[in-house]
Write an enzyme that holds these catalytic residues in place. Sequence first.
Site, PDB file in Angstrom:
ATOM      1  N   ASN A  94       7.100  -1.819   0.030  1.00  0.00           N
ATOM      2  CA  ASN A  94       7.054  -2.845  -1.107  1.00  0.00           C
ATOM      3  C   ASN A  94       5.638  -2.904  -1.214  1.00  0.00           C
ATOM      4  O   ASN A  94       4.965  -2.395  -2.279  1.00  0.00           O
ATOM      5  CB  ASN A  94       7.445  -4.232  -0.530  1.00  0.00           C
ATOM      6  N   ASP A  95       4.891  -3.647  -0.485  1.00  0.00           N
ATOM      7  CA  ASP A  95       3.418  -4.072  -0.956  1.00  0.00           C
ATOM      8  C   ASP A  95       2.546  -3.128  -0.926  1.00  0.00           C
ATOM      9  O   ASP A  95       1.454  -2.868  -1.363  1.00  0.00           O
ATOM     10  CB  ASP A  95       2.957  -5.205   0.022  1.00  0.00           C
ATOM     11  N   VAL A  96       2.789  -1.765  -0.081  1.00  0.00           N
ATOM     12  CA  VAL A  96       1.900  -0.684   0.411  1.00  0.00           C
ATOM     13  C   VAL A  96       1.706  -0.019  -1.008  1.00  0.00           C
ATOM     14  O   VAL A  96       0.939   1.010  -0.977  1.00  0.00           O
ATOM     15  CB  VAL A  96       2.183  -0.025   1.548  1.00  0.00           C
TER      16      VAL A  96
END
Lengths: 108, 473
Positions: B397-399
Site C-alpha cells: 500500500n503505502d510503500v
Amino acid sequence: MMETLYSNLAIFVLALLVGVEVIGKIPSTLHTPMMSGSNAIHGVVIAGAVVTASLADSPTGYILTFIAGAFAAANVFGGYVVTDRILKMFTRPTPPKKADTTTTEDAS
Amino acid sequence: MTGFQFLVGILYLLSASLFVVGLHMMRAPATARNGNRISAIGMVIAVLATIVLALVVDGGEWIAWVALTAGVLVGAVFGVYRARTVKMTDVPQLVSVFNAVGGSAAAAIAFAAFILATSSDPLELTVSIPVVLDVLIGSITFSGSLIAAGKLQGIIPGNPVTFPGSRLLNALVALIALGASVAAVMLPHNTLLLLVVLVTALILGILMVLAIGGADAPVVVSLLNALTGLAVAMAGFAIDNQALIIAGALVGAAGTILTLQMAQAMNRSVLSIIVGGFGTGETTATAGPADEDLTNVRSLTSDDVAIQLAYAQHVLIVPGYGLAAAQAQHEVAELAALLMAHNIDVKYAIHPVAGRMPGHMNVLLAEANVPYEQMLQLDEANAAFDNCDVALVIGANDVCNPDARKPGNAVSGMPILDADHAKAVVVIKRSMRPGYAGITNPLFTDPKTGMLFADAKKALKDITVAVKEYVSA
C-alpha cells in the site's frame, strides 16, 4: 575500581562504534538474518550465567542461576540455529540458474 | 591480573573479533552463512573461557552448577526446538521471544550480582549503577518483547491498546521506576527497592508496547533488540566481564541502526512510534472511506492479468505485507518461474519495510527459492521501473504511494517504490482499504492501473493457471 570502569567504558564505546560501522554496510536484503544473527550474539549472556553460577551461595542465587542459564541458553542456541536456517535459504541459488537469468535478460 | 586472567582476556578478545568478522560477513549472501558460524565459534570460545575461569578462580558450589546445567538444558532444548520448527513468516515473533529471554537473563544476572554484593562489601557506584540499569532495561525488554511477540502472533490485538488516562498511567509508572532506580543506586543496598524497579519496569514494558500498533511492531522488535544488547552490556559492567560488554554493545549498535533505518523508511520518528497514536490504525478508520474512489477504479479478472503478464517483456513484482500475511511467497515464485520460462524478465522490487521485520520479505522469497539476484533493493528497483511493462503490486500500500512525493500527508517524504513509472500496473489487494498510514493511494485510481480484488494466495494461483492456459494455447 575507577581504572576497571574506565577500561570497560572504553571497550563499550569502541564496540558500539565498530557495530555501527559494520552494520551500516549490510544491504537491506540481509537485514532479517543480520538481526537474527546479532540476536544470537546477545546470547553471550550465557557466559554471565556461568559467572553467576560460580558466585551463587544462596537459594535465591541458585534460582537466579537457573533462570539466567535457561533463558540465555534458549537465546544462544535458538538464535544461531534459526539464523543458520534463514541463511541456508539465501545460499541456495546455484550458479547455472544465475547464468540462465542473465541470458534471458540479454535476449529480451 | 594474574597470567591466567590475562589469557582469558585474550580469548575474549579473540571471540569478540570473531563476532565482528562474522557480522561483517553477513553483508553478502554468499558469505553470510559462514559468517554466522564464525560468530558461533566466537561464542563457544567465550563461554568455554568463562567456564574455565569460573572453575579456577571462584570454584563455586555444586548446587549452583547443577542449577546452571539444568537451566541450560531446558533452555537449549526449547531454543533449538523453536528454531527448527518456526515458520519463516513467524521469524519476527521468535526473534522477539529471544529478545525477551536474553533481556531477562541479563536482568537475572544483575540481580544475582546485587544480592551477592549485599552479603559482602558495601556497594560501589560502579556496580550499583549498571546493576540497576540492567534490571530496568532487562525487565522492560522482557515484558515488552513478549507483548510484541503476542501482537505479531495475533494473540494480542494488533491495534494500539489505549484507555482513558493511559498516558498518565505510563508517566506515573515511569516516574516510580525512575525514582526507585535512583534510590536503589544512592541508598545502601536494598533488595526491596530493586524489586520495585523490577516490577515497575515490567509493567512499563507491557504498557509501552500495548499502545503501539501492529504495523509498528517490526520497529519495536528492532528497538527491543537494541535494548537487549544494552542490557547484556550492563550485565557485563556489573560482573566485570568484557565478553558481555563487547557483544552487548555490538548488538545495541546493530539494533539502533536498524531501528533508525526502518523508522526512516516509514518516514516516522522513533519517538512518535514509541509514544504511539499517529497513523497506527486509529486514523485508518476515519480516513477517507474509499467509496467515491471506486468509480475510477478499473477492476480486473485473473485472466486479464494473465494476458497482460504474458505479453510483457519486463515485469517487476512489488510484494507487500498482504503477500506475507497470505503466506503467498511460494505462489508468487511459481508464477514468476512460469513467466521466466517463457522468456519474460521478472524481478522483485522490495521496499526495506516490506514484511514484518527489516528484510523479512527477502527471507520469505528466499524460502520460496527465489534467487538473491532477482531481489532488487529500493534504488535498483526504481531505476528498473522506467523500463518495466507491468508492475505487479501484491498486497502493498503505502510503500508505492506516489503521494509520498507531495508534501502535507502522512507518507510525505517516505522513500517509495516508483511503481507508477511502469507502463502498466496491476494491484492485487483484497479491498480498497488504505494501508496503515490511513490515506488513499492515487496509484490505485490511475488510468493505467488495474485492480484485482482477491486474497494474494488465491489470486496468484488463478493467474498462474490462466497464464498456463494462455501460453499453451
